[in-house]
Scaffold this active site. Structure first.
Site, short mmCIF file in Angstrom:
data_model
loop_
_atom_site.label_atom_id
_atom_site.label_comp_id
_atom_site.label_asym_id
_atom_site.label_seq_id
_atom_site.Cartn_x
_atom_site.Cartn_y
_atom_site.Cartn_z
N GLY A 148 25.99 54.30 79.61
CA GLY A 148 25.33 53.82 78.53
C GLY A 148 23.93 53.35 78.51
O GLY A 148 23.22 53.18 77.67
N ASP A 194 35.11 65.29 75.14
CA ASP A 194 34.48 64.34 73.94
C ASP A 194 33.31 64.89 73.43
O ASP A 194 32.61 64.42 72.51
CB ASP A 194 34.39 62.81 74.22
CG ASP A 194 33.42 62.62 75.24
OD1 ASP A 194 32.92 63.80 75.55
OD2 ASP A 194 33.15 61.36 75.57
N SER A 228 26.06 57.83 81.55
CA SER A 228 27.58 57.81 82.25
C SER A 228 27.81 59.22 82.51
O SER A 228 28.81 59.58 83.37
CB SER A 228 28.36 57.52 80.91
OG SER A 228 27.97 58.38 79.77
N HIS A 244 30.91 63.92 77.36
CA HIS A 244 30.85 63.92 78.81
C HIS A 244 31.54 64.95 79.39
O HIS A 244 32.26 65.89 78.47
CB HIS A 244 31.67 62.56 78.91
CG HIS A 244 31.19 61.19 78.57
ND1 HIS A 244 31.26 60.84 77.18
CD2 HIS A 244 30.18 60.45 79.12
CE1 HIS A 244 30.47 59.52 77.16
NE2 HIS A 244 29.74 59.29 78.51
N ASN A 252 21.45 58.76 75.14
CA ASN A 252 22.09 57.64 74.79
C ASN A 252 20.88 57.15 73.74
O ASN A 252 21.09 56.24 72.61
CB ASN A 252 22.40 56.42 75.54
CG ASN A 252 23.60 56.74 76.44
OD1 ASN A 252 24.62 57.12 75.80
ND2 ASN A 252 23.87 56.48 77.60
#
Ligand code: CA
Length: 747
Positions: A595, A716, A566, A719, A625
């Site tokens: 993801g 966050d 992502s 990202h 991830n």
């Protein structure tokens, strides 16, 4: 040793050959029982396709009779805990040949091509003097290796008037019924073999694989209404993973009008039957065969259609009729297999070969005969996980014995090798079952008490999600990577597997133990999910993005490609303006998929997502991830990244790789996920070779002096913001400029 005559000469010749080829062969050949044996034993391996235990007399069938297969049970041993490693046709065969799990033998899904240069047991038997033959269903794409003689069906093959591929690659069509032809060819080969040498015969039936087309002699053997339906025919899939509901293998919903249910012409009731695949077997039949077929099927079909037209049948009654038609056909196919098992056993008796021949009957996996409402296989539930296994070996295996030793199809190769006195290569993961055979079914003290299972064929026919798991004598834990979800079954209290108890506090400790066992089996069998290519094609958005990117990639003239998750995909979002500014004039392709873990990027590369592009540079950012979803071990994640780099190097040697450190994440420097990524980075930095692969650590660009991450850069803390993308671009531009991919900025 009392040996005389030509047999003794053969034996000593054999011994010399075996000793030269195999350093440990001498011990096995010199077993006391062998003094009575003129030769190492012959091996007749009779193998069928999709034969469920529920349809074998010796396993307690309530629905059919298999007297000739049962003869092996009367004269030998039945394995009650026999399981496959990957419940589908091709992979099961590859496990058997190599003695290894799918991820190591490379044949993970139907449609893969078996690497025939691998070590297989037929090759090793051939090397020590065995004559080897493979007849019937092969299903591994590449041509058989390790056989003196072979004659195989193309792909699944056909029941009626089948083609067989010859050793010169040509195809030959035979008039007749496939199961009987495989029996004929097997006996022909035995008849014409060199009688002075031991042999391995693999006699492998297509039957009873879909689309279940019995021989006319078995029409009506199991008539409509004669086979009881299983308790779970109307399973609603409650109390287990939601993924079960996505299946496309139910008797109610997914039987085809022509292919499965054997109706002619256009589908008159599309609300009850799937259109599309006609009955291809019928189209291959001679006029005489068609007449016989129609004489049996058409009256039954017309009777059903009349009732349907009159609206006389409930939904439930229709499903039950479908199950009956399915059982008539499936069990009829098995009747022919049973006949041909009998023919081979009779031949061995007639020729005096039975004494020194080990006969095995097995099938590549189990099958659903309406349990859970299903046909087909794939799931780790009992009906498809279990494999029939019966072994007759006079003088070694006691008659009428059963064993509860847990065995798997990876054990067959080591067993056959040990039977022949050949050393088992260390790379084989299975274990010889010979000690169990010799001891009346007792398992050695250090025998396994759990098996590992893995199914990889995501996004394919029948829509069964990728999953793996562990089964012990009482429990079964299944893991679904898509939903990162465990299911747990207590087979003692819930043998039909209708309720997962993974969330039941009473089973919390059991689940922890099973999870620990699962991790241990991953280690034991060298399973690293981060380095095993996996598709997410069963998720609609992912599949759509994959299609769109492939369409773009077709142009094939990209100079720069970004590969990642992502954070890379975000160049199309928060990073859009920065991208335009720096890469807008470059032919650049964004292959970031939100993801994705290393295994998914690996899938995309191995499945050629870049198309014909051989870009000058690739920027790789992947792995966070694997940490965030699963907290995988840094060694495993780094191995996944290494596999990606290696794959890209192989596919496009001209592409220079800019491998980026996994970006920092989390609020502070001691965030466990940050630390895990740091560990990954320490390992992947070593992949740089200063030439084709350059490693760059951009961590400092995103961190404050105290090691925290500002929300201005990562809102966050994972990202990037537009500012984050600006810093990323600044970090890599010098290298891309040096490589001539990006033009130097104007002074
Ligand atoms: Ca199969």
């Amino acid at each position: 040793m009392l040996l005389s005559g030509p047999n003794s000469l053969r034996f000593y010749l054999w011994l010399v050959i075996a000793l030269v080829v195999s350093p440990t062969a001498g011990t096995a050949v010199a077993q006391p029982t062998d003094s009575k044996r003129p030769q190492p034993p012959n091996i007749v391996f009779i193998f069928s396709d999709d034969h469920a235990l529920q349809a074998i007399g010796a396993y307690g069938s309530q629905i059919n009779q298999t007297p000739r297969i049962d003869q092996l049970a009367k004269q030998g041993m039945v394995f009650d805990r026999s399981y496959c490693a990957n419940s589908i046709c091709g992979p099961s065969r590859a496990c058997i040949l190599t003695g290894k799990h799918s991820h190591l033998n490379g044949f993970m899904r139907n449609g893969d091509s078996f690497d025939g240069s691998q070590v297989t047991f037929p090759k090793l038997l051939q090397q020590v003097g065995y004559q080897t033959a493979m007849i019937g269903k092969w299903h591994l794409e590449s041509a058989p290796t390790g056989f003196d003689h072979w004659e195989i069906l193309p792909g699944q093959g056909h029941y009626y008037n089948p083609d067989f591929i010859q050793m010169d690659g040509s195809r030959k069509r035979y008039e007749g019924y496939c199961t009987d032809l495989v029996g004929d060819f097997s006996i022909d080969w035995l008849e014409n073999r060199d009688p002075d040498r031991p042999f391995l015969l693999m006699s492998q039936h297509k039957a009873p694989h879909r689309n279940w087309s019995p021989h006319p002699r078995h029409f009506g053997k199991y008539p409509l209404g004669s086979v009881p339906a299983p308790d779970t025919l109307f399973d609603d899939y409650a109390n287990r993973s939601e993924l079960l509901k996505e299946n496309e293998m139910s008797i109610k919903e997914h039987f085809h009008w022509g292919h499965d249910m054997k109706f002619h012409g256009p589908n008159e009731f599309p609300q009850h039957f799937v259109s599309g695949i006609p009955n291809g077997e019928y189209n291959r039949m001679t006029a005489e065969q068609k007449a016989q077929w129609d004489a049996y099927y058409e009256p039954e079909n017309e009777a059903l259609l009349a009732k349907l037209r009159a609206g006389e049948m409930s939904e439930e009654a229709i499903t039950k009729w479908k199950h009956q038609r399915y059982m008539h056909d499936y069990l009829g196919c098995i009747a022919a297999v049973d006949d041909n098992v009998g023919r081979l056993l009779d031949y061995l008796d007639d020729k005096g070969l039975a004494e020194n021949t080990i006969v095995i009957y097995g099938s590549d996996q189990g099958f659903y005969l309406g349990e859970h409402g299903w046909y087909d296989k794939r799931w780790m539930f009992e009906e498809s996980l279990r494999m029939p296994l019966l072994v007759r070996w006079p003088g070694v295996v006691e008659a009428e014995t059963r064993t509860g030793a847990m065995v798997q199809n990876i054990d067959y190769a080591p067993t056959f090798l040990e039977v022949a006195g050949v050393a088992v290569p260390v790379e084989m993961q299975g274990r010889s079952i010979l000690p169990v055979l010799r001891s009346g079914g007792e398992k050695p003290a250090d025998w396994r008490d759990a098996i590992y299972y893995a199914y990889y064929e995501n996004d394919a026919v029948h829509m069964v999600p990728m999953h793996d798991g562990v089964r012990t004598e009482r429990y079964k834990a299944m893991y679904f990577p898509r939903t990162r979800e465990w299911n747990l079954f207590d087979l003692e209290t819930d043998p039909q597997e209708m309720r997962s108890v993974h969330a039941d506090p009473a089973y919390a400790e059991i689940l922890r133990e099973l999870q620990a066992r699962y991790r241990q089996l991953h280690r034991q069998y060298d399973v690293n999910p981060a380095a095993i290519a996996a598709t997410r094609g069963d998720e609609a958005w992912w599949k759509q993005r994959d299609r769109a990117k492939r369409e773009l990639a077709k142009a094939g003239d990209f100079d720069l490609v970004f590969l990642g998750d992502s954070i890379t995909q975000g160049w199309e979002g928060a990073g859009k303006e920065v991208w335009e500014q720096h890469f807008g004039s470059v032919k650049a392709l964004n292959l970031g998929f939100g993801g994705d873990r290393t295994e998914h990027l690996l899938w995309r590369l191995t499945r050629n997502q870049m198309g014909p592009s051989r870009p000058r540079a690739a920027v790789i950012l992947i792995g966070t991830n694997n940490t965030g979803h699963l907290m995988q071990d840094p060694d495993k994640i780094a191995a996944g990244v290494k596999e990606i780099v290696t794959t890209l190097r192989r596919k496009s040697p001209r592409t220079k790789i800019l491998l980026l450190s996994v970006f920092p994440r989390g609020t502070s420097a001691d965030d466990p996920m940050r630390l895990n990524n740091d560990e990954v980075n320490a390992r992947i930095a070593k992949l740089a070779d200063g030439e084709a692969v350059v490693y760059q650590d951009l961590s400092d660009a995103f961190l404050e002096a105290d090691g925290t991450i500002s929300t201005k850069v990562m809102p966050d803390r994972l990202h990037l913001s537009a500012e984050g993308y600006r810093r990323w671009a600044s970090g890599i531009l010098p290298t891309l400029t040096e490589w001539g991919v990006v033009q130097p900025a104007a002074e």
